[in-house]
Design an enzyme around this catalytic site. Structure first.
Site, mmCIF file in Angstrom:
data_model
loop_
_atom_site.group_PDB
_atom_site.id
_atom_site.type_symbol
_atom_site.label_atom_id
_atom_site.label_comp_id
_atom_site.label_asym_id
_atom_site.label_seq_id
_atom_site.Cartn_x
_atom_site.Cartn_y
_atom_site.Cartn_z
ATOM 1 N N CYS A 72 34.185 43.459 28.708
ATOM 2 C CA CYS A 72 35.550 43.155 29.119
ATOM 3 C C CYS A 72 35.597 43.183 30.670
ATOM 4 O O CYS A 72 34.989 44.003 31.246
ATOM 5 C CB CYS A 72 36.527 44.119 28.489
ATOM 6 S SG CYS A 72 38.115 43.927 29.483
ATOM 7 N N CYS A 184 37.616 35.959 31.602
ATOM 8 C CA CYS A 184 38.086 37.000 30.581
ATOM 9 C C CYS A 184 37.447 36.822 29.328
ATOM 10 O O CYS A 184 37.283 35.497 29.004
ATOM 11 C CB CYS A 184 39.531 36.852 30.577
ATOM 12 S SG CYS A 184 40.405 37.759 29.118
HETATM 13 N N1 DGL Z 1 39.176 40.616 27.509
HETATM 14 C C1 DGL Z 1 39.433 41.054 28.690
HETATM 15 C C2 DGL Z 1 38.530 40.587 29.880
HETATM 16 O O1 DGL Z 1 37.702 40.040 29.762
HETATM 17 C C3 DGL Z 1 40.775 41.576 28.836
HETATM 18 C C4 DGL Z 1 41.750 41.236 27.982
HETATM 19 C C5 DGL Z 1 43.070 42.080 28.250
HETATM 20 O O2 DGL Z 1 43.359 42.821 27.353
HETATM 21 O O3 DGL Z 1 43.902 41.755 28.965
HETATM 22 O O4 DGL Z 1 39.163 40.655 30.981
#
Ligand code: DGL
Length: 276
Positions: A72, A184
């Site tokens: 993430c 993201c």
């Molecule tokens: N998937 C996450 C990222 O790579 C964040 C998504 C979220 O929970 O806002 O930043």
């Protein structure tokens, strides 16, 4: 038996797990979707540092993984340095792929799509200063895409997916981006539709391959050294029948949808209460 751990606020980390699953089927893979604190993009850095510490501590106690992958961007840019201080175990993070985009973009405009937290934080600004100091880089938060991928993508029609992407496709054309960085992890799951819609002149860049290679080289290094990373038994081979696990925190989520996601990646679905 050696365990590798992957986590995200939701489904976004699964492409990274899948990449490793294909290359290293002998490792047992544990995934955690932190639905209780979703979305990470609206959280403060302090919140994410404490949350990620709590989850990492729980997972280390339960599984003693060889490697922790924070799949993430928001969590990595906010908390990775704290996790490395607090736990004596290797952590691999995921950050927006600004470097490869800068190398490929030339004179063009690089666009980074990410969460609000990532866009506002210093980490991304530093990456841009370091790797694209003389290039034009635009950053754009896309919280509606995060929510869509987490809660609707797997039941949505192509028409619905294209409708949520419309304003982004228009923005990319208007701003003349020649590279799109998927900053993201949730957005990687939209890649097939983006590829279909964007002209060939817009290169899509994500970090799956780079992070996957980094994980492989750490595993190789540590298998050679025969240290912790080979697990307690000294061998990375999983016992027969030891399937991976898809854990999810929180309540009130669409259990069927997450169970289907777990099945798709050959993981057993388990709510967090079963590990707490
Ligand atoms: N998937 C996450 C990222 O790579 C964040 C998504 C979220 O929970 O806002 O930043």
């Amino acid at each position: 038996m050696s365990v590798l751990f992957f986590m995200d606020s939701g489904l976004g980390g699964l492409p990274y797990l899948h990449w490793i699953q294909k290359k290293k089927p002998e490792y047992r893979l544990i995934y955690l979707a932190d639905n209780q604190a979703f979305p990470y993009g609206i959280r403060s850095e302090e919140f994410l540092q404490e949350r990620l510490s709590l989850l990492s501590g729980t997972i280390i106690d339960l599984y003693n993984p060889a490697l922790m992958v924070i799949a993430c961007n928001t969590a990595s840019v906010s908390a990775l340095h704290i996790l490395r201080q607090r736990f004596n175990i290797p952590f691999v993070g995921v950050v927006p792929a600004v470097k490869p985009a800068a190398e490929a973009s030339g004179e063009g405009v690089i666009g980074v799509l990410a969460t609000q937290r990532t866009v506002q934080g210093d980490y991304l600004k530093d990456l841009i200063r370091q790797f694209a100091p003389d290039q034009k880089v635009e950053t754009q938060g896309a919280p509606d895409l995060v929510d869509f991928v987490e809660n609707r993508l797997f039941s949505a029609t192509d028409e619905e997916i294209n409708a949520i992407l419309d304003p982004y496709i228009e923005h990319i054309a208007r701003q003349k981006w020649n590279r799109l960085v998927l900053g993201c992890t949730h957005f990687i799951l939209l890649r097939p539709w983006l590829e279909q819609r964007l002209p060939g002149s817009v290169g899509i860049v994500d970090s799956t391959e780079g992070v996957g290679q980094r994980i492989l080289s750490l595993l190789e290094e540590n298998e050679k050294k025969n240290t912790r990373i080979t697990g307690n038994s000294g061998t990375p081979v999983t016992e027969k029948g030891q399937r991976g696990v898809f854990h999810i925190t929180g309540t009130g989520y669409n259990k069927k949808a997450y169970q289907a996601a777990a099945d798709r990646y050959d993981l057993d679905f388990r709510a967090i209460k079963e590990i707490g």
